[in-house]
Write a protein that holds these residues in place. Structure first.
Motif, PDB file in Angstrom:
ATOM      1  N   GLY A  87      -5.858  -2.877  -2.698  1.00 17.50           N
ATOM      2  CA  GLY A  87      -7.424  -2.656  -1.105  1.00 17.50           C
ATOM      3  C   GLY A  87      -8.233  -3.266  -1.520  1.00 17.50           C
ATOM      4  O   GLY A  87      -8.831  -4.381  -2.497  1.00 17.50           O
ATOM      5  N   SER A 101       1.248  -1.181  -0.503  1.00 21.47           N
ATOM      6  CA  SER A 101       0.146  -0.167   0.542  1.00 21.47           C
ATOM      7  C   SER A 101       0.347   1.478  -0.097  1.00 21.47           C
ATOM      8  O   SER A 101       0.010   2.344  -0.506  1.00 21.47           O
ATOM      9  CB  SER A 101      -1.058   0.118   1.417  1.00 21.47           C
ATOM     10  OG  SER A 101      -1.829  -1.289   1.251  1.00 21.47           O
ATOM     11  N   THR A 155      -5.214   9.076  -0.999  1.00 18.00           N
ATOM     12  CA  THR A 155      -4.176   8.341   0.343  1.00 18.00           C
ATOM     13  C   THR A 155      -4.705   9.052   1.198  1.00 18.00           C
ATOM     14  O   THR A 155      -4.777  10.476   1.620  1.00 18.00           O
ATOM     15  CB  THR A 155      -3.060   8.133  -0.404  1.00 18.00           C
ATOM     16  OG1 THR A 155      -2.213   8.625  -0.482  1.00 18.00           O
ATOM     17  CG2 THR A 155      -2.990   6.679  -1.570  1.00 18.00           C
ATOM     18  N   PRO A 181      -6.436  -0.443   2.895  1.00 20.35           N
ATOM     19  CA  PRO A 181      -5.180  -0.162   2.298  1.00 20.35           C
ATOM     20  C   PRO A 181      -4.441  -2.596   2.288  1.00 20.35           C
ATOM     21  O   PRO A 181      -5.099  -2.749   3.734  1.00 20.35           O
ATOM     22  CB  PRO A 181      -4.027   0.001   2.695  1.00 20.35           C
ATOM     23  CG  PRO A 181      -4.969   0.634   4.473  1.00 20.35           C
ATOM     24  CD  PRO A 181      -6.223   0.329   3.960  1.00 20.35           C
TER      25      PRO A 181
END
Length: 378
Positions: A243, A168, A198, A267
């Motif tokens: 994810g 991630s 993010t 994530p």
């Protein structure tokens, strides 16, 4: 072009959730069971124009379709390759009267999904991509605090392949992603978008079947996330799951209707952290989540607006207890962030780790106080 009304009759139960830093309200992407849903789309065609020689007629013309640019052709091939490799690892899960999605986690038939997909159920029916037959599965462990769960097929079919989970930390805004799952009960569906942001901290309501989880570092995506996508896969063009789609945004000003292009996924790194512990120990032994060690409730001011978190109970020997915080105190700040509700306190703690030091501002008997707290663990 017409669409069957079967979808309009789907018994979708959108959950209720609390407002958070992300302004739109959030909707769990789960779905009540939809039986025999079908989409019927009529073909659309345009009539051609005749041509020929002679007066009043256009000259004969020959048309050819322009070749697609090489880059577009390469991108399409990337899509096809990713879908071919990953979609067989995405399943549909029936939990009681609800439907959701899941991702095959290992070759032993373990499947990772959302805790709100499994709910209170212990037994499940699983349908794999390309196979309408139902497989039975049992709950291994659900971890509502992170809205994740692992179930296991009773008899994994031969050739079942686990998905590959990515890192991630390498996800960037603008990356192209595909969301795979069972929106509105339509199994093995794929939508496309980009990573929109993010590091989002998002809270899910505890009513209507929600877990009440506050989840940090979520991936925001423009790929369509609809009821039934929960627990599926958000995949990059390297064929890695980055994810688990979990939440979709709704607009409260429009009657909580869907806000297109705003979805959130847990994530992959957190998914692996939680799932690996469940696989190894049968439960989560190290949450990595900071906690004050209190039970609290939101209090309101004279205008009925949220004004802090009243401490109802203090865990003996916990972080708050060691810092001298007592039942009856009202927490109004954490490291300079105003705390007005349980949700805002959870979101503030989501950015911290167990063992971190934090300054807690609270009131006692009308007097404002500050204490330095060494945070514990959920």
């Amino acid at each position: 072009m017409a669409v069957s009304r079967a979808l309009a009759r789907a018994r979708v139960h959108p959950p209720r959730v609390h407002p958070q830093r992300v302004r739109p309200r959030l909707l769990r992407a789960s779905l009540a069971l939809l039986a025999g849903a079908a989409v019927l789309v009529s073909g659309c065609s345009a009539g051609g124009t005749s041509s020929g020689s002679g007066p009043g007629r256009a000259k004969d013309t020959t048309t050819t379709q322009a070749a697609a640019p090489a880059a577009a052709d390469d991108l399409q091939n990337d899509y096809l390759k990713v879908i071919k490799n990953v979609l067989p690892s995405v399943v549909q899960i029936q939990a009681g009267d609800a439907l959701g999605s899941g991702v095959v986690y290992d070759d032993s038939g373990r499947i990772v999904t959302n805790a709100h997909v499994v709910g209170d159920e212990k037994k499940f029916k699983v349908t794999t991509a390309g196979d309408e037959g139902e497989l039975s599965a049992s709950l291994v462990y659900a971890y509502p605090e992170q809205d994740l769960a692992v179930i296991k097929l009773d008899k994994p079919p031969q050739g079942m392949r686990a998905a590959v989970f990515g890192d991630s930390s390498k996800v960037e805004v603008g990356h192209i992603v595909l969301a795979m799952g069972s929106p509105l009960g339509l199994s093995s569906s794929v939508t496309q978008g980009i990573v929109s942001a993010t590091g989002r901290t998002v809270s899910e309501g505890g009513s209507g079947g929600g877990t009440g989880a506050t989840i940090a570092n979520m991936v925001q995506t423009s790929a369509a996330i609809n009821p039934g996508n929960s627990g599926g896969a958000l995949v990059n063009l390297d064929g890695q799951v980055i994810g688990i789609p979990t939440l979709a945004a709704t607009d409260p000003e429009l009657g909580n209707s869907a806000a297109p292009g705003i979805g959130f996924a847990i994530p992959a790194s957190m998914v692996k952290t939680v799932a690996d512990q469940i696989v190894k120990n049968g439960r989560v032994t190290d949450s990595g989540r900071a906690a004050l060690g209190i039970t609290g409730r939101t209090v309101v001011d004279a205008r009925s607006q949220p004004a802090g978190v009243a401490v109802a109970q203090v865990k003996s020997g916990g972080a708050a207890d060691r810092a001298g915080i007592e039942p009856g105190d009202v927490i109004v700040g954490l490291d300079g962030t105003a705390i007005t509700s349980i949700t805002s306190l959870s979101e503030a703690l989501a950015a911290d780790k167990p063992g971190d030091k934090a300054k807690v501002t609270y009131t006692r008997d009308g007097n404002r106080r500050t204490a330095e707290v060494t945070l514990g663990e959920i």
